[in-house]
Design a protein around this motif. Structure first.
Motif, PDB file in Angstrom:
ATOM      1  N   ALA A  45       0.790  -1.161   0.071  1.00 46.02           N
ATOM      2  CA  ALA A  45       0.253  -0.034  -0.126  1.00 46.02           C
ATOM      3  C   ALA A  45       0.928   1.303   0.043  1.00 46.02           C
ATOM      4  O   ALA A  45       0.524   2.096  -0.703  1.00 46.02           O
ATOM      5  CB  ALA A  45      -0.850   0.041   0.943  1.00 46.02           C
ATOM      6  N   SER A  47       3.831   1.744  -1.231  1.00 46.04           N
ATOM      7  CA  SER A  47       4.714   1.677  -2.687  1.00 46.04           C
ATOM      8  C   SER A  47       3.506   2.593  -3.679  1.00 46.04           C
ATOM      9  O   SER A  47       4.110   3.076  -4.441  1.00 46.04           O
ATOM     10  CB  SER A  47       4.945   0.319  -3.102  1.00 46.04           C
ATOM     11  OG  SER A  47       3.977  -0.393  -3.556  1.00 46.04           O
ATOM     12  N   VAL A  48       2.118   2.440  -3.478  1.00 49.71           N
ATOM     13  CA  VAL A  48       1.370   3.008  -4.018  1.00 49.71           C
ATOM     14  C   VAL A  48       1.052   4.538  -3.684  1.00 49.71           C
ATOM     15  O   VAL A  48       0.993   5.446  -4.158  1.00 49.71           O
ATOM     16  CB  VAL A  48       0.120   2.149  -4.433  1.00 49.71           C
ATOM     17  CG1 VAL A  48      -1.074   3.031  -5.211  1.00 49.71           C
ATOM     18  CG2 VAL A  48       0.479   1.086  -5.299  1.00 49.71           C
ATOM     19  N   LEU A  49       0.702   4.467  -2.226  1.00 47.66           N
ATOM     20  CA  LEU A  49      -0.070   5.635  -1.584  1.00 47.66           C
ATOM     21  C   LEU A  49       0.974   6.893  -1.603  1.00 47.66           C
ATOM     22  O   LEU A  49       0.559   7.938  -1.680  1.00 47.66           O
ATOM     23  CB  LEU A  49      -0.591   5.222  -0.356  1.00 47.66           C
ATOM     24  CG  LEU A  49      -1.829   4.409  -0.582  1.00 47.66           C
ATOM     25  CD1 LEU A  49      -2.300   4.040   0.865  1.00 47.66           C
ATOM     26  CD2 LEU A  49      -2.992   5.055  -1.225  1.00 47.66           C
ATOM     27  N   ALA A  52       1.635   8.537  -4.653  1.00 46.73           N
ATOM     28  CA  ALA A  52       0.327   9.442  -5.018  1.00 46.73           C
ATOM     29  C   ALA A  52       0.091  10.739  -4.141  1.00 46.73           C
ATOM     30  O   ALA A  52      -0.217  11.663  -4.746  1.00 46.73           O
ATOM     31  CB  ALA A  52      -0.837   8.665  -4.980  1.00 46.73           C
TER      32      ALA A  52
END
Length: 76
Positions: A45, A47-49, A52
């Motif tokens: 999570a 690594s995406v959030l 972003a």
């Protein structure tokens, strides 16, 4: 790696409380696997959030900086 550490600590704690080897091993396995699953979900999570959030923060700052109130001219 964190899962192994938690499993070892759980096993040692269960043995300190005089649990049988089987009970201590079952508790250690459950907590170790649970910790590993939660840890991998957190890493996935983040690594995406995190990227972003960085892009969103930069975009917010870029568009927000143009909304400053303008000074009125003389006599108004």
């Amino acid at each position: 790696m964190i899962g192994f550490g938690v499993a070892g600590a759980t096993f040692a704690y269960a043995k300190k409380k005089r649990a049988s080897n089987g009970t201590a091993a079952a508790a250690a396995t459950a907590t170790g696997v649970g910790t590993a699953v939660v840890g991998s979900l957190v890493v996935a999570a983040s690594s995406v959030l995190i990227p972003a959030a960085i892009v969103g923060g930069i975009g917010y700052w870029y568009f927000k900086r143009g909304d400053k109130p303008k000074a009125l001219g003389a006599g108004r």
